[in-house]
Design a protein around this motif. Sequence first.
Motif, PDB file in Angstrom:
ATOM      1  N   PHE A  15       1.285 -19.748  35.652  1.00 39.90           N
ATOM      2  CA  PHE A  15       1.324 -20.084  34.231  1.00 39.90           C
ATOM      3  C   PHE A  15       2.292 -19.181  33.463  1.00 39.90           C
ATOM      4  N   VAL A  16       2.319 -17.897  33.807  1.00 39.39           N
ATOM      5  CA  VAL A  16       3.236 -16.978  33.121  1.00 39.39           C
ATOM      6  C   VAL A  16       4.682 -17.386  33.361  1.00 39.39           C
ATOM      7  N   ALA A  19       5.422 -20.746  31.590  1.00 36.05           N
ATOM      8  CA  ALA A  19       5.466 -20.555  30.133  1.00 36.05           C
ATOM      9  C   ALA A  19       6.712 -19.804  29.700  1.00 36.05           C
ATOM     10  N   PHE A 336       2.878 -31.290  30.608  1.00 34.16           N
ATOM     11  CA  PHE A 336       3.743 -30.117  30.636  1.00 34.16           C
ATOM     12  C   PHE A 336       4.766 -30.116  31.773  1.00 34.16           C
TER      13      PHE A 336
END
Length: 433
Positions: A15-16, A19, A336
């Motif tokens: 996710f990091v 993102a 996403f």
Amino acid sequence: MDPTFASIVVVTAMFVMLAAGVWVALALAGVGFVAMALFTTRPIGLVMATNVWGASTSWTLVALPLFIWMGEILFRTRISTDMFRGLAPWMGWLPGRLMHVNVVGCSIFAAVSGSSAATAATIGRMTIPELTRRGYDPMMIIGSLAGAGTLGLLIPPSIIMIVYGVAADVSIARLFIAGVLPGVVLTLLFMGYVAAWSLANPAKVPPYDLRMGFLERVRETGALIPVMLLIMSVLGSIYAGFATPTEAAAVGVAGSLVLALVTGTLTWANFRDSLIGAARTSCMISFILAGAAFLTVAMGYTGIPRLLAEWITAQQLSPVALLAALTVFFIVMGCFLDGISMVVLTTSVILPMVQRAGIDLLWFGIYIVIVVEMAQITPPVGFNLFVLQSMTGRDIFTIGKASAPFFLLMVLMVALLWVFPGLVTWLPSQMIG
């Protein structure tokens, strides 16, 4: 090593990176590197080199750039105009009239494209100005085009099926055959909705203005002959057992070049642009697959897939409950990520759970293609929505609202596949032993 802690670290790292805007391929490889560095003692460089090389040199992957190139060539020919000429005379008697050209046109072009975005763009370039000029409802034009454009992923040859087949080690030829009946059923569902909507809103459907005799209609239908011959040469060679998907892809490229030459639209600029476009798309997908191959091995070393499979077993979820959870999961991811990234990102973790639940991987491949289709029309990262936004100038959420009924029809299609699994499995069992 605690697999629970490892899974938390891996998911957080993923996710990091996503993102932060890291390319999906680099994010996949990076997460695999983190997982192996923290939780294993294996030689990372050797494992990465071996698996990236193996994923990049698969003979099966040769079909991928060829089918993409075929779609790029056809995108730049006048095939879309010919398709409208051939389809329009026969659509006037249906409720919804020429609106069905969006659905039928997309289903035909899907059989020679393999790309959802290319299907929506090619047919939309033809139908949006024409249907708008004739006074058809703009929201239905957009919605039917966005929904039907997703057929580019389901009706073979499909790029996403090739990606899934490589990732899951499932026969691509069987996947292609398995997608035919679901593709036909989904096309009929879309046409049924268009017809029902037009009967409920007769004021929004203009009168039919193409008055032709039967012989004149037949003459106009002749415009469909080149593309139908191309479809038969590509898919027929696979179904008859004369060619592998890779060999059929080469036939498709040759046929599309001949078609472009015969129609007088094969120029050096078109040829160059199609080749560059295919190279860019193919490199992007291959890069993602290479990163996914390394992540898959890293996940195996950490034990996360085994942990998730054991957790699923402990929860005693029925196959229906598992598929319902996965459907919600993929729909959220589709907000996403693009479809190819979704498939390669999740197969290493999800397939062990699916196999543990006793779900056939061939059936699951068609299921996942339909769920990825949903992601093509979910804002804010639905590729078909981006295509239609550029063509219509409307905002992404307006286009998403117009596409919502077709999204729900795809949810219905998933339910139908579960109730009638033979829609997927019957044709492969008949044509390939």
